[in-house]
Design an enzyme around this catalytic site. Structure first.
Site, PDB file in Angstrom:
ATOM      1  N   ASP A  44     -13.122  -5.373  13.802  1.00  0.00           N
ATOM      2  CA  ASP A  44     -11.774  -4.845  14.458  1.00  0.00           C
ATOM      3  C   ASP A  44     -12.157  -5.248  15.989  1.00  0.00           C
ATOM      4  O   ASP A  44     -11.108  -5.734  16.619  1.00  0.00           O
ATOM      5  CB  ASP A  44     -11.535  -3.450  14.478  1.00  0.00           C
ATOM      6  N   LYS A  99       0.941  -1.196   0.084  1.00  0.00           N
ATOM      7  CA  LYS A  99      -0.069  -0.004   0.071  1.00  0.00           C
ATOM      8  C   LYS A  99       0.798   1.162  -0.034  1.00  0.00           C
ATOM      9  O   LYS A  99       1.950   1.312   0.670  1.00  0.00           O
ATOM     10  CB  LYS A  99      -0.885   0.099   1.246  1.00  0.00           C
ATOM     11  N   TYR A 147      -5.410   5.278  -0.264  1.00  0.00           N
ATOM     12  CA  TYR A 147      -4.364   4.508  -0.469  1.00  0.00           C
ATOM     13  C   TYR A 147      -4.388   3.509  -1.778  1.00  0.00           C
ATOM     14  O   TYR A 147      -5.424   3.299  -2.277  1.00  0.00           O
ATOM     15  CB  TYR A 147      -4.155   3.333   0.594  1.00  0.00           C
TER      16      TYR A 147
END
Length: 189
Positions: free
Chosen positions: A171, A73, A133
């Site tokens: 997450d 990335k 990104y």
């Protein structure tokens, strides 16, 4: 383009040149030939992503993709500011388990090049923070990986801004690295 080593092989902090006057500034934020000449990297990017986090203290990460869709990335902040984190999880790396954090902001123009074999995450330092990104492989739900942002194996310092109520379920429920079948291996240059 200024290229700064981070102390972790392959992880680079990049600062593109800005040309300014009384009206503002102009910057070429990505040029494959310029990046290759400055760094020796031959990464080909195939996908661009853009995320917006409305609330300061939003944490996203730690993420990566497994092969065959592992992603390098090139990350930058297009609005506001973030504390951006990369963690080396390449078996055999001299910096395995180490992390680096950098403030990326629209104001400083810094970019972070993150090779495959790294986890990536960030926390927003301002409201309405935008992260852009480039990725070297397309998104693959089957290869998508989340590792606990607070895994004690890394000891990432996220600062005092984390708002745990803003964590995604993905997450919040992520395993630790020791619970993950890690396919990444370090290959010395």
């Amino acid at each position: 383009m200024q290229v700064d080593e981070t102390g972790i092989p392959g992880l680079l902090l990049l600062t593109p040149k800005r040309f300014g006057d009384s009206r503002g500034w102009f910057s070429e934020v990505y040029n494959q030939a310029t990046l290759q000449a400055a760094t020796g990297l031959e990464t080909v990017f195939v996908q661009d992503n853009h995320s917006l986090s409305r609330v300061r203290g939003t944490l996203r990460g730690l993420h990566c993709q497994r092969p065959p869709y592992a992603q390098a990335k090139l990350v930058r902040c297009g609005g506001g500011a973030v504390w951006d984190i990369a963690v080396d999880i390449r078996h055999g790396s001299p910096t395995f388990g180490q992390w680096r954090g950098y403030e990326l902001s629209a104001e400083n123009g810094n970019q972070l090049y993150i090779p495959t074999g790294f986890l990536h995450g960030f926390i927003t330092l301002t409201p309405d923070a935008e992260l852009l990104y480039k990725c070297s492989a397309p998104y693959s739900a089957e290869c998508d990986v989340s590792i606990r942002f607070d895994d004690p194996a890394f000891g990432v310092d996220w600062g005092d801004e984390v708002d745990l109520s803003l964590l995604s379920n993905k997450d919040r429920e992520a395993p630790t690295l020791s619970e993950f079948e890690n396919p990444f291996t370090y290959e010395a240059e």
